[in-house]
Design an enzyme around this catalytic site. Sequence first.
Site, PDB file in Angstrom:
ATOM      1  CG  ASP A 292      -2.026  -0.968   1.075  1.00 52.52           C
ATOM      2  OD1 ASP A 292      -2.362  -1.450  -0.189  1.00 52.52           O
ATOM      3  OD2 ASP A 292      -2.494  -1.612   1.994  1.00 52.52           O
TER       4      ASP A 292
ATOM      5  CE  LYS B  53      -2.372  -5.019   0.211  1.00 49.76           C
ATOM      6  NZ  LYS B  53      -3.255  -4.443   1.443  1.00 49.76           N
TER       7      LYS B  53
ATOM      8  CB  ALA C 231       1.494   2.388   5.148  1.00 53.08           C
ATOM      9  CB  THR C 232      -0.532   0.712   8.468  1.00 53.42           C
ATOM     10  OG1 THR C 232      -1.735  -0.066   8.665  1.00 53.42           O
ATOM     11  CG2 THR C 232      -1.274   2.047   7.808  1.00 53.42           C
TER      12      THR C 232
END
Length: 245
Positions: free
Chosen positions: A52, A141, A169-170
């Site tokens: 991410d 995803k 992250a995270t």
Amino acid sequence: MAKNKDFKFVNEYGFDETALKQAFAEAREIYKERGFMRKMGYGKAPAITTVDMAKAWMSEGHVFTCDHAEEVCAEALKVLEAGRKAGVPIFHTTTGYIGEKQWDLPRWDEKIPMSKLDISDHWMEIDPKLNPQPEEPVIHKKYASNFFGTHLAQTLNYLGVDTLIVMGATACACVRHTVMDSTGYGFKTIIPEGTIGDRVPGVIEWNLFDMEAKFCDIEPVDAVVKYLEGIDASVYTKHSRLEDK
């Protein structure tokens, strides 16, 4: 930074970093005495995956924006560039959902605002601070782990990968679940220091401590870069197959 009455430094959130570090140092000794916190070490065929590291997490102005994202991206870029020079496979991921109705939106949205992640929005693009390359796949995803419901594990196994470097992250959710699944799938798993983001004080420190105790190695960025610089791209299955053509 301010000082409390015990002369310990407290950050802008009133969070006592010194006390936390002391607690972790003591806990490390307890864990090590019991056989935890062993080193997995480096394998011969690494891959890199970002978790991410799209604009929604790494740039200002989104509900998912992480603190200190500039620094996280700068450290991650050092690892990515070393991997690119060595021919190491790199896989990015971003969490997003399709269309206005978002039929693929999971129950997770009942807890956090996943509906803000429209897969067609520019926020879902891998952050340009990472200098993403056209040949680096972006896996879309739907849940926390880079592995859950994706083809990542199968692809890594096909390539002959034995070590996975995880950044992104995270710390408390998507990175943690990715690291746990990575080890579960049989990969040596490494997090370079300074390449993990989150939004709440203390969350990164706690989760890195706990992941290092049970699921992965935490290594200095310079050490990971040096490791990647020594990789020969011929170790990968796909590389050998293409060379024969």
